[in-house]
Design a protein around this motif. Sequence first.
Motif, PDB file in Angstrom:
ATOM      1  N   GLU A 104      58.616  49.424  73.892  1.00 54.10           N
ATOM      2  CA  GLU A 104      59.293  49.148  74.852  1.00 54.10           C
ATOM      3  C   GLU A 104      60.752  48.007  74.016  1.00 54.10           C
ATOM      4  O   GLU A 104      62.012  47.754  75.115  1.00 54.10           O
ATOM      5  N   GLY A 105      60.381  48.116  72.856  1.00 55.72           N
ATOM      6  CA  GLY A 105      62.075  47.270  72.522  1.00 55.72           C
ATOM      7  C   GLY A 105      61.681  46.137  72.120  1.00 55.72           C
ATOM      8  O   GLY A 105      62.242  45.208  72.054  1.00 55.72           O
ATOM      9  N   ARG A 106      60.715  45.737  73.114  1.00 53.09           N
ATOM     10  CA  ARG A 106      60.781  43.548  72.543  1.00 53.09           C
ATOM     11  C   ARG A 106      60.355  43.212  71.540  1.00 53.09           C
ATOM     12  O   ARG A 106      59.510  44.219  71.076  1.00 53.09           O
ATOM     13  N   THR A 107      60.350  42.130  71.348  1.00 45.99           N
ATOM     14  CA  THR A 107      59.987  41.761  70.310  1.00 45.99           C
ATOM     15  C   THR A 107      58.461  40.408  70.115  1.00 45.99           C
ATOM     16  O   THR A 107      58.375  40.164  71.100  1.00 45.99           O
ATOM     17  N   ILE A 108      57.609  41.007  69.783  1.00 55.27           N
ATOM     18  CA  ILE A 108      56.163  40.123  69.850  1.00 55.27           C
ATOM     19  C   ILE A 108      55.920  38.410  68.657  1.00 55.27           C
ATOM     20  O   ILE A 108      56.067  39.631  67.523  1.00 55.27           O
ATOM     21  N   ILE A 109      56.482  37.625  68.965  1.00 56.08           N
ATOM     22  CA  ILE A 109      55.937  36.454  67.697  1.00 56.08           C
ATOM     23  C   ILE A 109      54.224  36.517  67.434  1.00 56.08           C
ATOM     24  O   ILE A 109      53.447  36.020  68.449  1.00 56.08           O
ATOM     25  N   LEU A 110      53.480  36.952  66.531  1.00 57.85           N
ATOM     26  CA  LEU A 110      52.282  37.212  66.387  1.00 57.85           C
ATOM     27  C   LEU A 110      52.113  36.099  66.286  1.00 57.85           C
ATOM     28  O   LEU A 110      51.121  35.223  66.437  1.00 57.85           O
ATOM     29  N   ARG A 111      52.817  35.032  65.169  1.00 51.40           N
ATOM     30  CA  ARG A 111      52.566  33.609  64.943  1.00 51.40           C
ATOM     31  C   ARG A 111      53.612  32.724  63.447  1.00 51.40           C
ATOM     32  O   ARG A 111      54.811  34.296  63.424  1.00 51.40           O
ATOM     33  N   ILE A 112      54.050  31.126  63.433  1.00 49.00           N
ATOM     34  CA  ILE A 112      54.270  30.416  62.610  1.00 49.00           C
ATOM     35  C   ILE A 112      53.720  29.877  61.610  1.00 49.00           C
ATOM     36  O   ILE A 112      52.806  29.564  62.016  1.00 49.00           O
ATOM     37  N   VAL A 113      54.018  30.165  60.828  1.00 48.09           N
ATOM     38  CA  VAL A 113      54.038  30.073  59.405  1.00 48.09           C
ATOM     39  C   VAL A 113      54.589  29.009  58.944  1.00 48.09           C
ATOM     40  O   VAL A 113      55.923  28.887  58.647  1.00 48.09           O
ATOM     41  N   GLY A 114      54.072  28.311  57.868  1.00 48.49           N
ATOM     42  CA  GLY A 114      54.241  27.311  56.959  1.00 48.49           C
ATOM     43  C   GLY A 114      54.086  27.152  55.653  1.00 48.49           C
ATOM     44  O   GLY A 114      53.433  28.121  55.399  1.00 48.49           O
ATOM     45  N   PRO A 115      54.397  26.060  55.266  1.00 48.56           N
ATOM     46  CA  PRO A 115      53.762  25.316  53.920  1.00 48.56           C
ATOM     47  C   PRO A 115      52.733  26.109  53.478  1.00 48.56           C
ATOM     48  O   PRO A 115      51.366  25.545  53.946  1.00 48.56           O
ATOM     49  N   GLY A 116      51.975  26.369  52.433  1.00 50.49           N
ATOM     50  CA  GLY A 116      50.437  26.930  52.182  1.00 50.49           C
ATOM     51  C   GLY A 116      50.751  28.479  52.897  1.00 50.49           C
ATOM     52  O   GLY A 116      49.507  28.648  51.700  1.00 50.49           O
ATOM     53  N   ASP A 117      51.435  29.153  52.983  1.00 53.32           N
ATOM     54  CA  ASP A 117      50.869  30.511  53.568  1.00 53.32           C
ATOM     55  C   ASP A 117      50.946  31.443  52.472  1.00 53.32           C
ATOM     56  O   ASP A 117      52.358  31.292  52.448  1.00 53.32           O
ATOM     57  N   VAL A 118      50.566  32.733  52.987  1.00 53.33           N
ATOM     58  CA  VAL A 118      50.770  33.712  52.086  1.00 53.33           C
ATOM     59  C   VAL A 118      51.139  34.764  52.951  1.00 53.33           C
ATOM     60  O   VAL A 118      50.559  34.741  53.203  1.00 53.33           O
ATOM     61  N   LEU A 119      52.539  35.603  53.032  1.00 51.72           N
ATOM     62  CA  LEU A 119      52.603  36.144  53.749  1.00 51.72           C
ATOM     63  C   LEU A 119      52.402  38.409  53.491  1.00 51.72           C
ATOM     64  O   LEU A 119      52.991  38.578  51.554  1.00 51.72           O
ATOM     65  N   GLY A 120      52.718  39.029  53.570  1.00 44.50           N
ATOM     66  CA  GLY A 120      52.521  40.348  53.181  1.00 44.50           C
ATOM     67  C   GLY A 120      51.042  40.747  52.509  1.00 44.50           C
ATOM     68  O   GLY A 120      51.433  41.462  51.660  1.00 44.50           O
ATOM     69  N   LEU A 121      49.731  39.413  52.019  1.00 45.43           N
ATOM     70  CA  LEU A 121      48.736  40.713  51.678  1.00 45.43           C
ATOM     71  C   LEU A 121      48.293  41.114  51.433  1.00 45.43           C
ATOM     72  O   LEU A 121      47.687  42.006  50.983  1.00 45.43           O
ATOM     73  N   ASN A 122      47.747  41.716  53.031  1.00 46.30           N
ATOM     74  CA  ASN A 122      47.431  42.942  53.279  1.00 46.30           C
ATOM     75  C   ASN A 122      47.642  43.661  52.521  1.00 46.30           C
ATOM     76  O   ASN A 122      47.701  44.951  51.643  1.00 46.30           O
TER      77      ASN A 122
END
Length: 239
Positions: A76-94
């Motif tokens: 529908e064009g809406r944005t859903i925030i999955l989570r907020i990450v901070g120091p120590g988090d690794v993004l794009g791993l999967n």
Amino acid sequence: MPPPHALELIQSREDCELRSETFFCNLSPAALTSFEALKYPMPYSEGAVLFLEGQASRGIFVVCKGRVKLSVRCSEGRTIILRIVGPGDVLGLNATVSGTSYESTAETLEPCEVNFVRREGFLAFLHAHGEASLRAAQQLSADYSRACEQIRSLGLAHSAPQKLARFLLDWSQKGQETKHGTRVRLTLKHEEIGQIIGTTRETVTRTLGEFKGRKLITLHGSTLVIEDRPALENCAGLD
């Protein structure tokens, strides 16, 4: 002259304040030395996009300073925030391990410092160091469990007040206990909170006002105090 919003980059593991806490900083000296040689420290200003949903994976991003939001777009064009990450988090791993596209968009909420590792180098690193492969599997498992818990929490909440109450209780887990209640910084905009719990900015603003009127919480600027936790838990359907 440094670029706008440039941050002091972490150049070595000895300088990293998170070396005893983060996913990769607890590796053996040999593995850590190999990882250090692969990373590219990069500063990002607020609102910078690290990667886009559907973009082919280029590698992983390790957050060292600042906060990043992960979001997806609905049909529908809406944005859903999955989570907020901070120091120590690794993004794009999967996406990096599986060779698929990034599942979400990563955007900085404030000036950040991020280490980037290219996909080819990271896969070779995992192949050479079994302990790192185990850590990767553990993080993917943790990400899956976190996603299931988020779906369960929001799926069991039938109203906006329930969803918002659950969000505030979850957000306050790392808060400080005071004589007035649990105090924590809530720097998200009402629109962003709405994108997390699946409702509108107007509904978040109205419901927060109702919570304040019932003396469940106080909110002064970015400081949130949960004054009546049992009542808020009751509102969340957790009693």
